[in-house]
Design an enzyme around this catalytic site. Structure first.
Site, PDB file in Angstrom:
ATOM      1  N   ILE A  31       0.829  -1.086  -0.109  1.00  0.00           N
ATOM      2  CA  ILE A  31       0.170   0.019  -0.003  1.00  0.00           C
ATOM      3  C   ILE A  31       0.895   1.270   0.152  1.00  0.00           C
ATOM      4  CG2 ILE A  31      -0.122   0.312   2.587  1.00  0.00           C
ATOM      5  CD1 ILE A  31      -3.301   0.381   2.000  1.00  0.00           C
ATOM      6  N   HIS A 100       6.034 -12.345   5.984  1.00  0.00           N
ATOM      7  CA  HIS A 100       5.784 -11.610   4.597  1.00  0.00           C
ATOM      8  C   HIS A 100       7.238 -11.324   3.936  1.00  0.00           C
ATOM      9  CE1 HIS A 100       5.628  -8.338   7.210  1.00  0.00           C
ATOM     10  NE2 HIS A 100       5.906  -7.668   6.430  1.00  0.00           N
TER      11      HIS A 100
HETATM   12  P1  5GP Z   1       6.905  -4.845   7.735  1.00  0.00           P
HETATM   13  O1  5GP Z   1       7.494  -3.495   8.456  1.00  0.00           O
HETATM   14  O2  5GP Z   1       5.938  -5.510   8.771  1.00  0.00           O
HETATM   15  O3  5GP Z   1       7.859  -5.728   7.188  1.00  0.00           O
HETATM   16  O4  5GP Z   1       5.874  -4.311   6.256  1.00  0.00           O
HETATM   17  C1  5GP Z   1       4.612  -4.395   6.371  1.00  0.00           C
HETATM   18  C2  5GP Z   1       4.121  -3.707   5.134  1.00  0.00           C
HETATM   19  O5  5GP Z   1       2.993  -3.795   4.818  1.00  0.00           O
HETATM   20  C3  5GP Z   1       4.575  -2.186   4.961  1.00  0.00           C
HETATM   21  O6  5GP Z   1       5.457  -2.045   3.591  1.00  0.00           O
HETATM   22  C4  5GP Z   1       3.350  -1.650   4.703  1.00  0.00           C
HETATM   23  O7  5GP Z   1       3.162  -0.511   3.810  1.00  0.00           O
HETATM   24  C5  5GP Z   1       2.451  -2.726   4.104  1.00  0.00           C
HETATM   25  N1  5GP Z   1       0.878  -2.718   4.439  1.00  0.00           N
HETATM   26  C6  5GP Z   1       0.598  -2.522   5.759  1.00  0.00           C
HETATM   27  N2  5GP Z   1      -0.940  -2.752   5.787  1.00  0.00           N
HETATM   28  C7  5GP Z   1      -1.142  -2.961   4.518  1.00  0.00           C
HETATM   29  C8  5GP Z   1      -2.409  -3.074   3.803  1.00  0.00           C
HETATM   30  O8  5GP Z   1      -3.752  -3.084   4.401  1.00  0.00           O
HETATM   31  N3  5GP Z   1      -2.552  -3.413   2.431  1.00  0.00           N
HETATM   32  C9  5GP Z   1      -1.301  -3.495   1.770  1.00  0.00           C
HETATM   33  N4  5GP Z   1      -1.508  -3.739   0.356  1.00  0.00           N
HETATM   34  N5  5GP Z   1      -0.012  -3.182   2.358  1.00  0.00           N
HETATM   35  C10 5GP Z   1      -0.091  -2.799   3.724  1.00  0.00           C
END
Ligand code: 5GP
Ligand code: ZN
Length: 111
Positions: A31, A100
């Site tokens: 997103i 992820h």
């Molecule tokens: P992390 O910091 O946990 O590795 O990355 C989480 C990622 O998920 C971030 O890059 C953030 O922009 C993305 N993200 C968080 N919420 C959502 C969502 O509801 N939809 C999408 N498509 N991405 C999300």
């Protein structure tokens, strides 16, 4: 009902711009993209962090690598290349506690 945002995407409770999906995995656009192409690949199985991967998940995560190959081919990133990142827990900057992998590319990465 799960509180996990990525489980909600798996269950279709919240929408995602999906690139590809099969029985075990989903790829969808981040997103807040940090590169020209920024896709997240998740197993449908809720595994909170990299450190929660168990012996029983080894085959699943092997197949996840092949799924990532398919995603990068679909997005025409396979020839020029890309980066795969996992952020693990607080020091790694993990925000969503559902395993992820970030796939970054579509351009020469400057970072
Ligand atoms: P992390 O910091 O946990 O590795 O990355 C989480 C990622 O998920 C971030 O890059 C953030 O922009 C993305 N993200 C968080 N919420 C959502 C969502 O509801 N939809 C999408 N498509 N991405 C999300
Ligand atoms: Zn989850």
């Amino acid at each position: 009902m799960s509180d996990c945002i990525f489980c909600k995407i798996v269950d279709g409770e919240i929408p995602a711009n999906k690139v590809m999906e099969d029985e075990e995995f989903i790829a969808f656009h981040d997103i807040h993209p940090k590169a020209k192409v920024h896709v997240l690949v998740i197993p449908k199985k809720h595994i909170p962090t990299f450190m929660d991967i168990q012996e029983e998940d080894v085959a699943l995560l092997g197949r996840l690598h092949l799924f990532i190959q398919k995603v990068t081919k679909e997005l025409n990133m396979d020839e020029k290349g890309f980066r795969v990142i996992n952020n693990c827990k607080d020091h790694g900057g993990q925000e969503v506690y559902h395993l992820h992998y970030h796939i970054l590319g579509g351009e020469k990465l400057a970072f």
